[in-house]
Design a protein around this motif. Structure first.
Motif, PDB file in Angstrom:
ATOM      1  N   THR A 101      -6.149   0.891   3.578  1.00  0.00           N
ATOM      2  CA  THR A 101      -5.786  -0.447   4.029  1.00  0.00           C
ATOM      3  C   THR A 101      -4.369  -0.473   4.567  1.00  0.00           C
ATOM      4  OG1 THR A 101      -7.235  -1.420   2.367  1.00  0.00           O
ATOM      5  CG2 THR A 101      -5.587  -2.862   3.333  1.00  0.00           C
ATOM      6  N   SER A 102      -3.469   0.196   3.865  1.00  0.00           N
ATOM      7  CA  SER A 102      -2.085   0.274   4.314  1.00  0.00           C
ATOM      8  C   SER A 102      -1.968   0.993   5.651  1.00  0.00           C
ATOM      9  CB  SER A 102      -1.244   0.993   3.254  1.00  0.00           C
ATOM     10  OG  SER A 102       0.090   1.156   3.678  1.00  0.00           O
ATOM     11  N   LEU A 103      -2.703   2.085   5.798  1.00  0.00           N
ATOM     12  CA  LEU A 103      -2.652   2.854   7.046  1.00  0.00           C
ATOM     13  C   LEU A 103      -3.180   2.045   8.232  1.00  0.00           C
ATOM     14  CD1 LEU A 103      -3.875   6.385   5.880  1.00  0.00           C
ATOM     15  CD2 LEU A 103      -1.540   5.702   6.468  1.00  0.00           C
ATOM     16  N   LEU A 104      -4.200   1.239   7.983  1.00  0.00           N
ATOM     17  CA  LEU A 104      -4.818   0.492   9.077  1.00  0.00           C
ATOM     18  C   LEU A 104      -3.932  -0.626   9.615  1.00  0.00           C
ATOM     19  CD1 LEU A 104      -8.540   0.245   7.913  1.00  0.00           C
ATOM     20  CD2 LEU A 104      -7.533   1.834   9.560  1.00  0.00           C
ATOM     21  N   THR A 105      -2.851  -0.931   8.919  1.00  0.00           N
ATOM     22  CA  THR A 105      -1.905  -1.936   9.428  1.00  0.00           C
ATOM     23  C   THR A 105      -0.874  -1.316  10.366  1.00  0.00           C
ATOM     24  OG1 THR A 105      -0.304  -1.679   7.614  1.00  0.00           O
ATOM     25  CG2 THR A 105      -2.126  -3.221   7.268  1.00  0.00           C
ATOM     26  N   LEU A 106      -0.813   0.023  10.422  1.00  0.00           N
ATOM     27  CA  LEU A 106       0.210   0.695  11.238  1.00  0.00           C
ATOM     28  C   LEU A 106      -0.146   0.601  12.720  1.00  0.00           C
ATOM     29  CD1 LEU A 106       0.761   3.914   9.080  1.00  0.00           C
ATOM     30  CD2 LEU A 106       2.110   1.798   9.065  1.00  0.00           C
ATOM     31  N   LYS A 147      -7.476   3.672  -5.294  1.00  0.00           N
ATOM     32  CA  LYS A 147      -6.328   4.291  -4.635  1.00  0.00           C
ATOM     33  C   LYS A 147      -6.643   4.606  -3.180  1.00  0.00           C
ATOM     34  CE  LYS A 147      -2.747   7.782  -4.910  1.00  0.00           C
ATOM     35  NZ  LYS A 147      -2.079   8.825  -5.721  1.00  0.00           N
ATOM     36  N   LEU A 148      -7.810   5.152  -2.924  1.00  0.00           N
ATOM     37  CA  LEU A 148      -8.208   5.454  -1.561  1.00  0.00           C
ATOM     38  C   LEU A 148      -8.249   4.188  -0.711  1.00  0.00           C
ATOM     39  CD1 LEU A 148     -11.062   8.017  -2.272  1.00  0.00           C
ATOM     40  CD2 LEU A 148      -9.026   8.480  -0.893  1.00  0.00           C
ATOM     41  N   ASN A 149      -8.833   3.136  -1.263  1.00  0.00           N
ATOM     42  CA  ASN A 149      -8.948   1.884  -0.521  1.00  0.00           C
ATOM     43  C   ASN A 149      -7.567   1.306  -0.205  1.00  0.00           C
ATOM     44  OD1 ASN A 149      -9.164  -1.323  -0.627  1.00  0.00           O
ATOM     45  ND2 ASN A 149     -11.093  -0.516   0.150  1.00  0.00           N
ATOM     46  N   PHE A 196     -10.413  -3.531   8.277  1.00  0.00           N
ATOM     47  CA  PHE A 196     -10.319  -3.385   6.831  1.00  0.00           C
ATOM     48  C   PHE A 196     -11.389  -4.194   6.107  1.00  0.00           C
ATOM     49  CE2 PHE A 196      -8.849  -3.268   2.600  1.00  0.00           C
ATOM     50  CZ  PHE A 196      -8.888  -4.566   2.106  1.00  0.00           C
ATOM     51  N   ARG A 197     -11.959  -3.572   5.064  1.00  0.00           N
ATOM     52  CA  ARG A 197     -12.772  -4.290   4.092  1.00  0.00           C
ATOM     53  C   ARG A 197     -12.587  -3.621   2.747  1.00  0.00           C
ATOM     54  NH1 ARG A 197     -18.601  -5.614   7.058  1.00  0.00           N
ATOM     55  NH2 ARG A 197     -17.858  -7.363   8.292  1.00  0.00           N
ATOM     56  N   SER A 198     -12.625  -4.397   1.693  1.00  0.00           N
ATOM     57  CA  SER A 198     -12.536  -3.830   0.356  1.00  0.00           C
ATOM     58  C   SER A 198     -13.801  -3.027   0.068  1.00  0.00           C
ATOM     59  CB  SER A 198     -12.376  -4.940  -0.679  1.00  0.00           C
ATOM     60  OG  SER A 198     -13.570  -5.700  -0.769  1.00  0.00           O
ATOM     61  N   SER A 199     -13.772  -2.247  -1.000  1.00  0.00           N
ATOM     62  CA  SER A 199     -14.951  -1.449  -1.346  1.00  0.00           C
ATOM     63  C   SER A 199     -16.151  -2.351  -1.652  1.00  0.00           C
ATOM     64  CB  SER A 199     -14.640  -0.540  -2.532  1.00  0.00           C
ATOM     65  OG  SER A 199     -14.212  -1.293  -3.652  1.00  0.00           O
ATOM     66  N   ALA A 200     -15.898  -3.488  -2.312  1.00  0.00           N
ATOM     67  CA  ALA A 200     -17.001  -4.415  -2.615  1.00  0.00           C
ATOM     68  C   ALA A 200     -17.559  -5.033  -1.340  1.00  0.00           C
ATOM     69  CB  ALA A 200     -16.512  -5.508  -3.566  1.00  0.00           C
TER      70      ALA A 200
END
Length: 325
Positions: free
Chosen positions: A273-278, A267-269, A294-298
């Motif tokens: 990720t959504s916020l970083l597109t703003l 959920k945090l990721n 952005f990067r995924s947790s992995a």
């Protein structure tokens, strides 16, 4: 910056029934503490506050930034490592997280095993700037000049383990030169000394350096990131200009205590990720020299492991060790 493909991936992921089912019910239901292991007013602090404000707006729960500076980020990291793994205490980690293990004889936590990667947030490139009196107008010319000087060129830096220090150390190793480091008590003082001609060059802050470049007090040769900086796209990277593979940036990422539930991490990721597109988030970060990333947790976990190996090898080879905190 977040690519179009990453935006598409985000939309697909958020609409996936499997992901929705994996989200923790009701999280967050109480305030979240975002631990900032750096001084108030630094880029680390600014990025944390921007993120905290937006998350609080979305969730309707306070996300409180908490200053726990000291020992190059170690004190704040220790606090989070020993906190409950419930998603309510998070760490705004920065790149010292992966250099501290090699710089200190012993840490009060395990850098890999005591933290769960959540998401990369931003990257801050440095800029290689030289005094105008130095007869080098490109990175290749600088390498040639440094290699031919018996007395060695000198470069200004902030304290041990700082971005300004390690960028120069990496440059020395990759270019096969022996520039002499001149340490100062902070990046601003180091920059002032460079402008005054007391030192020859510096791997400095883009935000602080570029105003002096524009009026001719300094000359910018390249940026230290893997890709060109959105803040100065006309400058080449050191990698493309002379040293393939060179990269030395400050980066920021969100970490949680290990054993934090995967649903909370997801959920945090997704939210970050959504916020970083703003656009407003990207613009506010760029104003302070940080580029949303952005990067995924992995992917973040892989990045941390690679960085640990890279800087451990470099620092130990150069014996750039600090006293234990």
């Amino acid at each position: 910056m977040v690519s179009a493909m990453q935006k598409i991936f985000l939309l697909l992921a958020l609409s996936s029934p499997a992901l929705c089912a994996a989200q923790p019910q009701g999280y967050p239901v109480k305030p979240i503490r975002l631990i900032v292991p750096a001084q108030i007013g630094t880029v680390t602090d600014v990025v944390a506050r921007v993120l905290a404000l937006k998350l609080a707006e979305r969730w309707g729960q306070p996300v409180v930034t908490e200053d726990r500076r000291g020992a190059n980020g170690i004190r704040g990291s220790e606090f989070v490592a020993k906190s409950a793994p419930d998603g309510y205490t998070l760490l705004m980690a920065y790149s010292s997280h992966v250099t501290n293990p090699a710089l200190h004889a012993k840490l009060p936590y395990d850098t890999l095993h005591d933290f769960a990667p959540v998401s990369m947030i931003a990257v801050v490139p440095s800029v290689l700037v030289v005094h105008p009196a130095l007869p080098a107008r490109s990175v290749k010319e600088l390498v040639t000049l440094a290699g031919g000087r018996l007395d060695g060129l000198n470069y200004a830096s902030a304290g041990d383990g700082s971005a300004t220090h390690l960028a120069g150390l990496l440059f020395n190793v990759m270019a096969g030169v022996s520039m002499v480091r001149v340490p100062y008590k902070g990046g601003r003082l180091a920059l002032t000394e460079l402008i005054g001609g007391q030192v020859s060059l510096m791997f400095g802050s883009l935000i602080l350096s570029m105003p002096h470049v524009r009026i001719g007090k300094l000359r910018a040769l390249a940026v230290t990131s893997a890709a060109r900086s959105a803040a100065a796209p006309w400058l080449p990277t050191i990698a493309e200009a002379a040293l393939p593979g060179y990269e030395a940036t400050t980066w920021f990422a969100l970490l949680a205590p290990t054993k934090t539930p995967g649903a909370v991490i997801n959920k945090l990721n997704s939210e970050i990720t959504s916020l970083l597109t703003l656009p407003d988030i990207q613009e506010r970060m760029l104003f302070h020299g940080a580029e949303a990333h952005f990067r995924s947790s992995a992917e973040l976990g892989d990045h941390i492991r690679r960085e640990l190996v890279k800087w451990d090898k470099l620092i130990r080879a150069a014996a750039a060790r600090m006293d234990p905190p």
